[in-house]
Design an enzyme around this catalytic site. Structure first.
Site, short mmCIF file in Angstrom:
data_model
loop_
_atom_site.label_atom_id
_atom_site.label_comp_id
_atom_site.label_asym_id
_atom_site.label_seq_id
_atom_site.Cartn_x
_atom_site.Cartn_y
_atom_site.Cartn_z
N ASP A 1 0.82 -1.22 0.00
CA ASP A 1 0.00 0.00 0.00
C ASP A 1 0.86 1.27 0.00
O ASP A 1 2.08 1.22 0.09
CB ASP A 1 -0.96 0.00 1.19
CG ASP A 1 -0.24 -0.01 2.53
OD1 ASP A 1 0.64 0.85 2.75
OD2 ASP A 1 -0.55 -0.88 3.36
N HIS B 1 8.70 -5.51 -1.42
CA HIS B 1 7.81 -6.47 -2.09
C HIS B 1 6.89 -5.83 -3.10
O HIS B 1 5.91 -6.42 -3.51
CB HIS B 1 6.99 -7.24 -1.06
CG HIS B 1 7.77 -8.32 -0.39
ND1 HIS B 1 7.20 -9.19 0.49
CD2 HIS B 1 9.07 -8.68 -0.48
CE1 HIS B 1 8.13 -10.04 0.93
NE2 HIS B 1 9.26 -9.74 0.35
#
Length: 164
Positions: free
Chosen positions: A41, A81
């Site tokens: 996010d 990631h």
């Protein structure tokens, strides 16, 4: 199929994460210039945008590596990631983890290695059992001769984390 799954994951996360919470806002206000995350996010970036101490800081001073690097930024965020802004790059499978052997990810791992050796890091949304992270930590430990150089390692569960 995998690209579609990654896109759906990113869309779902984007729908959920409109604003950072109080805890995340407080974490980014800590006197730490380096943050590492495995979260996809953009809540850390949004928390930095909300962080306002007079006119000294602005969102332009956060370098988001590797997606929005800024050379003169006082603070940086390493997204290990991937990010919802680049859905094709998020790590969701063993095949994605294997990409850590590519030159790009080795460079990001090198940044993490150097930072582990030289500064304080804030890990947010991070699995300390991640195999790539553990490999990086062990390489740092070996390079610093941690067992004989007076460097302390703290054990959390089965993970070793360096402490300064």
């Amino acid at each position: 199929v995998k690209a579609t799954l990654k896109m759906r994951i990113c869309n779902h996360i984007e729908e959920l994460g409109k604003r950072p919470g109080l805890l995340l806002s407080l974490l980014v206000s800590l006197p730490c210039q380096s943050i590492v995350t495995q979260n996809y996010d953009t809540l850390i970036e949004k928390a930095f945008e909300c962080w306002n101490i007079g006119d000294q800081l602005s969102s332009k001073e956060l370098s988001v590596i590797p997606y929005h690097p800024r050379r003169k930024a006082r603070h940086w965020l390493l997204k290990m990631h991937g990010c919802i802004t680049a859905s094709e790059e998020i790590v969701i499978s063993g095949q994605d983890y294997a990409q850590y052997e590519s030159p790009r990810y080795k460079a990001l791992g090198g940044l993490l290695q150097a930072s582990l050796m030289t500064k304080h890091l804030l890990f947010i949304g991070f699995s300390l059992s991640d195999p790539n992270y553990l490999k990086i930590v062990e390489q740092v430990r070996s390079a610093l001769h941690a067992d004989s150089a007076g460097i302390k390692w703290t054990r959390m569960g089965s993970d070793r984390i360096p402490t300064v």
